[in-house]
Design a protein around this motif. Structure first.
Motif, PDB file in Angstrom:
ATOM      1  N   PRO A  64      -4.551 -20.168  -2.777  1.00 62.29           N
ATOM      2  CA  PRO A  64      -3.286 -19.991  -2.071  1.00 62.29           C
ATOM      3  C   PRO A  64      -2.859 -18.523  -1.962  1.00 62.29           C
ATOM      4  CG  PRO A  64      -2.873 -20.671  -4.340  1.00 62.29           C
ATOM      5  CD  PRO A  64      -4.367 -20.622  -4.169  1.00 62.29           C
ATOM      6  N   ILE A  65      -2.302 -18.196  -0.812  1.00 63.53           N
ATOM      7  CA  ILE A  65      -1.622 -16.903  -0.655  1.00 63.53           C
ATOM      8  C   ILE A  65      -0.262 -17.192  -0.017  1.00 63.53           C
ATOM      9  CG2 ILE A  65      -3.659 -15.402  -0.464  1.00 63.53           C
ATOM     10  CD1 ILE A  65      -3.182 -15.564   2.648  1.00 63.53           C
ATOM     11  N   SER A  66       0.690 -16.324  -0.235  1.00 57.63           N
ATOM     12  CA  SER A  66       1.992 -16.515   0.412  1.00 57.63           C
ATOM     13  C   SER A  66       2.058 -15.673   1.681  1.00 57.63           C
ATOM     14  CB  SER A  66       3.116 -16.192  -0.567  1.00 57.63           C
ATOM     15  OG  SER A  66       3.187 -17.217  -1.550  1.00 57.63           O
ATOM     16  N   LEU A  69       0.343 -20.053   2.821  1.00 53.71           N
ATOM     17  CA  LEU A  69       1.672 -20.673   2.689  1.00 53.71           C
ATOM     18  C   LEU A  69       2.746 -19.849   3.412  1.00 53.71           C
ATOM     19  CD1 LEU A  69       1.371 -21.475  -1.143  1.00 53.71           C
ATOM     20  CD2 LEU A  69       0.840 -22.990   0.765  1.00 53.71           C
ATOM     21  N   THR A  76      10.549  -4.311  -2.816  1.00 54.90           N
ATOM     22  CA  THR A  76       9.502  -3.481  -3.421  1.00 54.90           C
ATOM     23  C   THR A  76       9.071  -2.450  -2.383  1.00 54.90           C
ATOM     24  OG1 THR A  76       7.662  -4.763  -2.546  1.00 54.90           O
ATOM     25  CG2 THR A  76       8.538  -5.475  -4.678  1.00 54.90           C
ATOM     26  N   SER A 116       6.080 -11.401   0.693  1.00 57.85           N
ATOM     27  CA  SER A 116       6.732 -12.565   0.088  1.00 57.85           C
ATOM     28  C   SER A 116       7.486 -12.188  -1.190  1.00 57.85           C
ATOM     29  CB  SER A 116       5.644 -13.597  -0.240  1.00 57.85           C
ATOM     30  OG  SER A 116       6.092 -14.489  -1.225  1.00 57.85           O
ATOM     31  N   LEU A 137       8.536 -14.591  -3.385  1.00 60.71           N
ATOM     32  CA  LEU A 137       8.013 -15.519  -4.398  1.00 60.71           C
ATOM     33  C   LEU A 137       6.672 -15.029  -4.966  1.00 60.71           C
ATOM     34  CD1 LEU A 137       8.006 -19.381  -4.072  1.00 60.71           C
ATOM     35  CD2 LEU A 137       5.841 -18.219  -4.440  1.00 60.71           C
ATOM     36  N   ALA A 138       5.757 -14.593  -4.089  1.00 65.03           N
ATOM     37  CA  ALA A 138       4.426 -14.183  -4.565  1.00 65.03           C
ATOM     38  C   ALA A 138       4.515 -12.914  -5.396  1.00 65.03           C
ATOM     39  CB  ALA A 138       3.479 -13.973  -3.389  1.00 65.03           C
ATOM     40  N   GLY A 161      -1.805 -23.438 -11.076  1.00 66.42           N
ATOM     41  CA  GLY A 161      -0.967 -24.266 -10.216  1.00 66.42           C
ATOM     42  C   GLY A 161      -0.517 -23.518  -8.967  1.00 66.42           C
ATOM     43  N   ILE A 162       0.113 -24.278  -8.071  1.00 67.25           N
ATOM     44  CA  ILE A 162       0.649 -23.680  -6.838  1.00 67.25           C
ATOM     45  C   ILE A 162       2.165 -23.858  -6.854  1.00 67.25           C
ATOM     46  CG2 ILE A 162       0.667 -23.766  -4.313  1.00 67.25           C
ATOM     47  CD1 ILE A 162      -2.155 -24.810  -4.345  1.00 67.25           C
ATOM     48  N   ALA A 217       7.739   3.492   1.989  1.00 60.74           N
ATOM     49  CA  ALA A 217       6.751   3.760   0.932  1.00 60.74           C
ATOM     50  C   ALA A 217       5.312   3.512   1.395  1.00 60.74           C
ATOM     51  CB  ALA A 217       7.053   2.886  -0.286  1.00 60.74           C
ATOM     52  N   PRO A 259      -1.143  -1.793   5.742  1.00 63.47           N
ATOM     53  CA  PRO A 259      -2.329  -1.106   5.209  1.00 63.47           C
ATOM     54  C   PRO A 259      -3.625  -1.915   5.264  1.00 63.47           C
ATOM     55  CG  PRO A 259      -0.446  -0.725   3.786  1.00 63.47           C
ATOM     56  CD  PRO A 259      -0.009  -1.728   4.817  1.00 63.47           C
ATOM     57  N   TRP A 307      -4.934   0.282  -7.134  1.00 60.89           N
ATOM     58  CA  TRP A 307      -3.890   0.726  -8.072  1.00 60.89           C
ATOM     59  C   TRP A 307      -4.432   0.790  -9.492  1.00 60.89           C
ATOM     60  CZ3 TRP A 307       0.587   2.518  -6.256  1.00 60.89           C
ATOM     61  CH2 TRP A 307       1.097   2.019  -5.053  1.00 60.89           C
ATOM     62  N   ARG A 339      -1.334  -5.261 -14.636  1.00 64.09           N
ATOM     63  CA  ARG A 339      -1.758  -6.094 -13.501  1.00 64.09           C
ATOM     64  C   ARG A 339      -3.138  -5.602 -13.059  1.00 64.09           C
ATOM     65  NH1 ARG A 339       2.414  -6.066  -8.404  1.00 64.09           N
ATOM     66  NH2 ARG A 339       1.179  -7.170  -6.865  1.00 64.09           N
TER      67      ARG A 339
HETATM   68  C1  LIG Z   1       2.529   1.496  -0.570  1.00 64.17           C
HETATM   69  C2  LIG Z   1       2.624   0.247  -1.409  1.00 64.17           C
HETATM   70  C3  LIG Z   1       3.700   0.068  -2.244  1.00 64.17           C
HETATM   71  C4  LIG Z   1       3.770  -1.068  -3.064  1.00 64.17           C
HETATM   72  N1  LIG Z   1       4.860  -1.197  -3.848  1.00 64.17           N
HETATM   73  C5  LIG Z   1       4.942  -2.236  -4.695  1.00 64.17           C
HETATM   74  C6  LIG Z   1       6.071  -2.359  -5.567  1.00 64.17           C
HETATM   75  O1  LIG Z   1       7.018  -1.567  -5.499  1.00 64.17           O
HETATM   76  N2  LIG Z   1       6.085  -3.401  -6.444  1.00 64.17           N
HETATM   77  C7  LIG Z   1       5.072  -4.319  -6.485  1.00 64.17           C
HETATM   78  O2  LIG Z   1       5.141  -5.237  -7.300  1.00 64.17           O
HETATM   79  N3  LIG Z   1       4.012  -4.228  -5.659  1.00 64.17           N
HETATM   80  C8  LIG Z   1       3.911  -3.221  -4.779  1.00 64.17           C
HETATM   81  N4  LIG Z   1       2.815  -3.131  -3.941  1.00 64.17           N
HETATM   82  C9  LIG Z   1       1.675  -4.064  -4.119  1.00 64.17           C
HETATM   83  C10 LIG Z   1       1.679  -5.372  -3.256  1.00 64.17           C
HETATM   84  O3  LIG Z   1       1.476  -5.027  -1.908  1.00 64.17           O
HETATM   85  C11 LIG Z   1       2.935  -6.209  -3.453  1.00 64.17           C
HETATM   86  O4  LIG Z   1       3.045  -6.612  -4.792  1.00 64.17           O
HETATM   87  C12 LIG Z   1       3.013  -7.469  -2.555  1.00 64.17           C
HETATM   88  O5  LIG Z   1       4.293  -8.054  -2.667  1.00 64.17           O
HETATM   89  C13 LIG Z   1       2.008  -8.561  -2.922  1.00 64.17           C
HETATM   90  O6  LIG Z   1       1.644  -9.242  -1.771  1.00 64.17           O
HETATM   91  P1  LIG Z   1       2.280 -10.614  -1.259  1.00 64.17           P
HETATM   92  O7  LIG Z   1       3.719 -10.592  -1.589  1.00 64.17           O
HETATM   93  O8  LIG Z   1       1.873 -10.766   0.152  1.00 64.17           O
HETATM   94  O9  LIG Z   1       1.574 -11.662  -2.213  1.00 64.17           O
HETATM   95  P2  LIG Z   1       0.335 -12.626  -1.878  1.00 64.17           P
HETATM   96  O10 LIG Z   1      -0.820 -11.778  -1.493  1.00 64.17           O
HETATM   97  O11 LIG Z   1       0.739 -13.704  -0.970  1.00 64.17           O
HETATM   98  O12 LIG Z   1       0.117 -13.256  -3.321  1.00 64.17           O
HETATM   99  C14 LIG Z   1      -0.414 -12.542  -4.383  1.00 64.17           C
HETATM  100  C15 LIG Z   1      -1.274 -13.493  -5.214  1.00 64.17           C
HETATM  101  O13 LIG Z   1      -0.418 -14.426  -5.855  1.00 64.17           O
HETATM  102  C16 LIG Z   1      -0.985 -15.728  -5.827  1.00 64.17           C
HETATM  103  N5  LIG Z   1      -0.055 -16.618  -5.091  1.00 64.17           N
HETATM  104  C17 LIG Z   1       0.617 -16.319  -3.965  1.00 64.17           C
HETATM  105  N6  LIG Z   1       1.415 -17.346  -3.627  1.00 64.17           N
HETATM  106  C18 LIG Z   1       1.233 -18.305  -4.543  1.00 64.17           C
HETATM  107  C19 LIG Z   1       1.795 -19.600  -4.739  1.00 64.17           C
HETATM  108  N7  LIG Z   1       2.724 -20.096  -3.924  1.00 64.17           N
HETATM  109  N8  LIG Z   1       1.389 -20.330  -5.805  1.00 64.17           N
HETATM  110  C20 LIG Z   1       0.469 -19.829  -6.674  1.00 64.17           C
HETATM  111  N9  LIG Z   1      -0.083 -18.613  -6.529  1.00 64.17           N
HETATM  112  C21 LIG Z   1       0.289 -17.852  -5.482  1.00 64.17           C
HETATM  113  C22 LIG Z   1      -2.325 -15.628  -5.127  1.00 64.17           C
HETATM  114  O14 LIG Z   1      -3.366 -15.549  -6.052  1.00 64.17           O
HETATM  115  C23 LIG Z   1      -2.225 -14.327  -4.355  1.00 64.17           C
HETATM  116  O15 LIG Z   1      -3.458 -13.700  -4.220  1.00 64.17           O
HETATM  117  C24 LIG Z   1       2.727  -2.031  -3.057  1.00 64.17           C
HETATM  118  C25 LIG Z   1       1.658  -1.864  -2.181  1.00 64.17           C
HETATM  119  C26 LIG Z   1       1.600  -0.743  -1.357  1.00 64.17           C
HETATM  120  C27 LIG Z   1       0.454  -0.565  -0.408  1.00 64.17           C
END
Ligand SMILES: Cc1cc2nc3c(=O)[nH]c(=O)nc-3n(C[C@H](O)[C@H](O)[C@H](O)COP(=O)(O)OP(=O)(O)OC[C@H]3O[C@@H](n4cnc5c(N)ncnc54)[C@H](O)[C@@H]3O)c2cc1C
Length: 557
Positions: free
Chosen positions: A80-82, A106, A149, A156, A158-159, A228-229, A405, A426, A435, A516
């Protein structure tokens, strides 16, 4: 994927959901900023992407995956990805390397199912982005902040909490602010807390107000895991206060770092709840926000000290910048601002406040000048750009998402100037980013040791040593070192990964441990035979007996 499996899946999907084999969609989902494919020589792959339109389909799919697990022809696993924008940690790629992975998107589950304006509690589905929540709060005139962030508006909420990410609004640690989780274990059994199960009232509201539930705390098992999801979660939002100012403390001398660290710690302890998180950034990191691409001819090299000196002079960037925010009533903000001013007066530094007259005036002047004139005069254009970044940084501290950022990820991109700054992404844009995000003890000597470690290690691999420290509490600091590289240059990709490895391995010996990990490190760094990971393996066997969920994610095998 067999026709039989395709029809089994299609039979359980709602009409608006979608099972796709489209090669363009699949290859876009496998495009990450990490350059894993060329480095590892291992090919990650997915069979299909399922985009869900209803959260109850999650259970049906998990049940099907478990049912098919023992059939060689039908077996598949779900990842799953959000929003799939986990840039630098894996983007939308699955952690595992098996051939029968289906990406479960998702991102279309964007329901904000509950909002309590009195208490500031919001219940959201996986696809709700920072921008969507921001628009929702604005539309209803709700005075709360989005837990933003640096990753920006399209990610997302939540993610990010499931990854245990953090930001710099008052509730810095995003999973800390999660009060309730609903979802499904990998074996298909629904999860809701014991408080929710016991509550015989109609709305079962009290579960949303209390993080720890009753009995063993299981909600943490959904974070940085593959057990879990999550289908929805409730988050406590920080209230927007009547007044606010951000502060920028600029220190010209690198050697002042040791003196600044205890002052930051004192401020966080003494003004807890009023001062949000504090960021400490070094000169190169700040230059990455303002400097134009520097060494265009050979991007895979670090700037020399001489070049840094020249740029720093031109852009007036200090050796260290401390960035923080004060939230409260007008009187509280004014009083704490005076206190902070007094505290930092002990150091030779420049103190800038976003609510100061000079900043307000500068904004007024720039806003009233025609854009054509600003663009004609390079000095004015630079001031205008710096002011814009400053204002956007302030917006982030006030819980309004933006993309300011994201520019960092384009530092070594060959076509960095050609992207529209409002639509940066990106992963899709082909940026190279990993990171290194270790926890560092909040002690001056250790912080200095860390700085020296980064400054000597990164340049060995032609990686610019950009340093940021973020205080999650007065006693807990995480450093985020972005390893930015040119994804189109194989040597740069190799150097970036070797740099990360050297940082992680060298850092562990000094007591700097990542909070992380990216999907590749989750395998090579973690020892499956250790007590901790053996216990996790037992939980995995119990909750996911057929290994149908997120194989390899924080689960060394
Ligand atoms: C310039 C830059 C700045 C950033 N700054 C920050 C920052 O300030 N803080 C920070 O935390 N991060 C930061 N990030 C890192 C990252 O991009 C973020 O954390 C981002 O929010 C994660 O991606 P997403 O929300 O799309 O999560 P997703 O990619 O959707 O999810 C992340 C992972 O969580 C799991 N997951 C997702 N949804 C579910 C679900 N419903 N149930 C179970 N598992 C699930 C999956 O394994 C998935 O691979 C930064 C990145 C960049 C490039």
């Amino acid at each position: 994927m067999s026709k039989h499996l395709t029809s089994l899946i299609e039979n359980i999907l709602a009409p608006d959901s979608n099972l796709s084999f489209d090669s363009e969609k699949l290859s876009l989902s496998m495009r990450g900023t990490e350059g894993l494919e060329s480095f590892e020589n291992k090919k990650r792959q997915i069979m299909a992407v399922i985009t869900l339109s209803q959260s109850d389909e999650i259970k049906a799919l998990l049940d099907l995956a478990n049912k098919c697990a023992t059939d060689d022809e039908l077996a598949f696993s779900l990842y799953p990805i959000s929003t799939g924008q986990n840039w630098g940690y894996g983007t939308s790629q699955p952690a595992g390397l098996s051939k029968n992975i289906i990406l479960l998107d998702l991102g279309q589950l964007t329901n904000i199912s509950h909002f309590d304006n009195e208490l500031g509690l919001v219940t959201i589905e996986p696809g709700v982005t920072q921008q969507q929540l921001s628009d929702y709060l604005q539309l209803h005139n709700y005075n709360y902040m989005v837990p933003v962030t640096g990753a920006g508006p399209d990610c997302s909420i939540l993610a990010n909490a499931l990854e245990r990410g953090y930001g710099i609004t008052p509730y810095t640690d995003h999973f800390s602010a999660v009060t309730s989780v609903h979802g499904y274990w990998a074996n298909g059994i629904p999860y809701q807390s014991a408080v929710y199960e016991l509550d015989a009232s109609e709305d079962k509201f009290v579960d949303k107000t209390f993080k720890w539930g009753l009995g063993p705390y299981l909600e943490g098992l959904f974070t940085q895991s593959n057990l879990g999801i999550v289908s929805k979660m409730t988050i406590r939002l920080a209230k927007l206060k009547p007044d606010f100012t951000s502060f920028f403390i600029q220190m010209q001398e690198d050697a002042l770092l040791e003196e600044a660290v205890p002052l930051i710690r004192d401020i966080l302890q003494d003004y807890e709840g009023i001062v949000g998180s504090i960021n400490l950034m070094d000169q190169r990191r700040l230059l990455s926000m303002f400097a134009k691409k520097f060494n265009a001819n050979d991007a895979h090299q670090v700037m020399t000290n001489q070049e840094i000196k020249g740029l720093a002079k031109e852009l007036r960037t200090p050796s260290w910048t401390i960035v923080g925010s004060i939230y409260g009533s007008t009187r509280i903000v004014s009083a704490v601002k005076k206190e902070i001013d007094l505290i930092f007066k002990k150091l030779p530094c420049k103190r800038i406040y976003s609510n100061s007259l000079s900043i307000i005036l500068a904004n007024k002047v720039i806003n009233n000048l025609p854009a054509k004139l600003i663009n004609k005069l390079p000095t004015l254009a630079k001031i205008s750009e710096q002011l814009d970044s400053f204002n956007k940084g302030k917006e982030i501290m006030l819980g309004k998402p933006n993309k300011v950022a994201l520019k960092l990820a384009y530092w070594r991109h060959k076509e960095s100037d050609n992207f529209n700054k409002n639509s940066l992404s990106p992963g899709k844009d082909g940026c190279g980013l990993l990171w290194y995000a270790p926890l560092v003890p909040m002690k001056a000597k250790k912080i200095r040791e860390f700085v020296e470690f980064i400054r000597t290690t990164c340049p060995k691999f032609n990686i610019e040593p950009f340093i940021t420290f973020t205080n999650l509490k007065h006693d807990c600091v995480d450093s985020t070192i972005p390893i930015v590289f040119d994804l189109s240059n194989p040597k740069a990709v190799l150097d970036a990964h070797n740099c990360l490895k050297a940082l992680v391995e060298g850092g562990l010996k000094k007591g700097f441990v990542p909070y992380r990990l990216n999907i590749d490190q989750q395998q090579w760094l973690l020892n499956k035979d250790s007590d901790f990971w053996q216990t996790v393996a037992k939980l995995k066997t119990s909750l996911d007996p057929h290994n149908v969920l997120s194989q390899g994610r924080y689960n060394p095998t």
